[in-house]
Design an enzyme around this catalytic site. Structure first.
Site, PDB file in Angstrom:
ATOM      1  N   ASP A  14       0.785  -1.251   0.000  1.00 35.32           N
ATOM      2  CA  ASP A  14       0.000   0.000   0.000  1.00 35.32           C
ATOM      3  C   ASP A  14       0.814   1.297   0.000  1.00 35.32           C
ATOM      4  O   ASP A  14       0.405   2.289   0.622  1.00 35.32           O
ATOM      5  CB  ASP A  14      -0.956   0.019   1.209  1.00 35.32           C
ATOM      6  CG  ASP A  14      -2.209  -0.810   0.972  1.00 35.32           C
ATOM      7  OD1 ASP A  14      -2.517  -1.112  -0.192  1.00 35.32           O
ATOM      8  OD2 ASP A  14      -2.887  -1.142   1.963  1.00 35.32           O
ATOM      9  N   LYS A  98      -5.879  -5.474  -4.223  1.00 33.08           N
ATOM     10  CA  LYS A  98      -6.624  -6.093  -3.125  1.00 33.08           C
ATOM     11  C   LYS A  98      -7.739  -5.154  -2.696  1.00 33.08           C
ATOM     12  O   LYS A  98      -7.666  -3.951  -2.928  1.00 33.08           O
ATOM     13  CB  LYS A  98      -5.695  -6.402  -1.944  1.00 33.08           C
ATOM     14  CG  LYS A  98      -5.117  -5.160  -1.256  1.00 33.08           C
ATOM     15  CD  LYS A  98      -4.191  -5.571  -0.131  1.00 33.08           C
ATOM     16  CE  LYS A  98      -3.554  -4.374   0.570  1.00 33.08           C
ATOM     17  NZ  LYS A  98      -4.502  -3.534   1.299  1.00 33.08           N
ATOM     18  N   VAL A 126       2.678   0.376   4.498  1.00 32.60           N
ATOM     19  CA  VAL A 126       1.727   0.903   5.483  1.00 32.60           C
ATOM     20  C   VAL A 126       0.414   0.120   5.391  1.00 32.60           C
ATOM     21  O   VAL A 126       0.143  -0.498   4.370  1.00 32.60           O
ATOM     22  CB  VAL A 126       1.444   2.406   5.224  1.00 32.60           C
ATOM     23  CG1 VAL A 126       2.706   3.233   5.427  1.00 32.60           C
ATOM     24  CG2 VAL A 126       0.870   2.656   3.824  1.00 32.60           C
ATOM     25  N   CYS A 131      -2.759  -3.208   7.185  1.00 32.53           N
ATOM     26  CA  CYS A 131      -2.504  -4.077   6.038  1.00 32.53           C
ATOM     27  C   CYS A 131      -1.196  -4.853   6.156  1.00 32.53           C
ATOM     28  O   CYS A 131      -1.095  -5.988   5.688  1.00 32.53           O
ATOM     29  CB  CYS A 131      -2.568  -3.278   4.750  1.00 32.53           C
ATOM     30  SG  CYS A 131      -4.262  -2.689   4.431  1.00 32.53           S
TER      31      CYS A 131
END
Ligand code: ZN
Length: 177
Positions: A14, A98, A126, A131
């Site tokens: 992410d 995702k 992050v 996550c």
């Protein structure tokens, strides 16, 4: 397939504009920006070693159920959902979309790893306590060896970040280094 294929993958979680840019829709703030150079260094080192580099990226639908809990962010097709320019993928890298916290949930990540014979994962990105931690948990449940680079994970919540590192080490059996 790369010429030099190892059993290791670096997973970049992410590192997207909406999470890292100061004006991103769900910015992690200064903590997120601060890890960008370390993430870039780990990506470069793992590429140099012949490891596979995999980006797992929030790519939500405009009406995603996750937006009942969080403000809308990383909507597929918007600039906010793109990987930050500093960590742009290279040829041969794998990019996985995702819709939930874990990079394994509802994605082809496990299949990609198995097809490549990868058994050892290194995590950066992050948020440490969201996550990153849920991806680490699903990886450990599937039997992967997991390393977390302490200098290259971050959260908007410093206490939760510290707690997550502790839990990943002591409960999930990750190596935090
Ligand atoms: Zn999300």
């Amino acid at each position: 397939m790369k010429e030099k294929q190892t059993k290791r993958a670096l997973i970049v979680v992410d590192m997207l504009n909406d999470f890292i840019a100061p004006d991103g829709a769900l910015s992690c703030g200064p903590a997120g920006e601060a890890i960008v150079p370390a993430c870039a260094a780990h990506v470069a080192a793992h590429r140099e070693a012949g490891d596979t580099v995999i980006y797992v990226c929030d790519r939500h639908r405009p009406d995603d159920a996750e937006f009942r809990m969080f403000p809308p962010h990383c909507i597929a097709g918007t600039p906010g959902a793109e990987i930050i320019a500093e960590l742009a993928p290279a040829a041969g890298d794998i990019v996985i979309s995702k819709r939930r916290y874990s990079g394994f949930f509802g994605t082809g990540l496990d299949l990609d790893l198995r097809e490549l014979g990868i058994t050892e994962l290194f995590l950066v990105g992050v948020c440490t306590n969201i996550c990153v931690q849920y991806t680490a948990a699903d990886a450990r449940n599937r039997g992967y060896e997991v390393h977390v680079y302490r200098d290259a994970v971050a959260s908007f919540d410093e206490a939760a970040h510290t707690m997550a590192l502790s839990q990943m080490e002591s409960v999930l059996g990750c190596t935090v280094e």
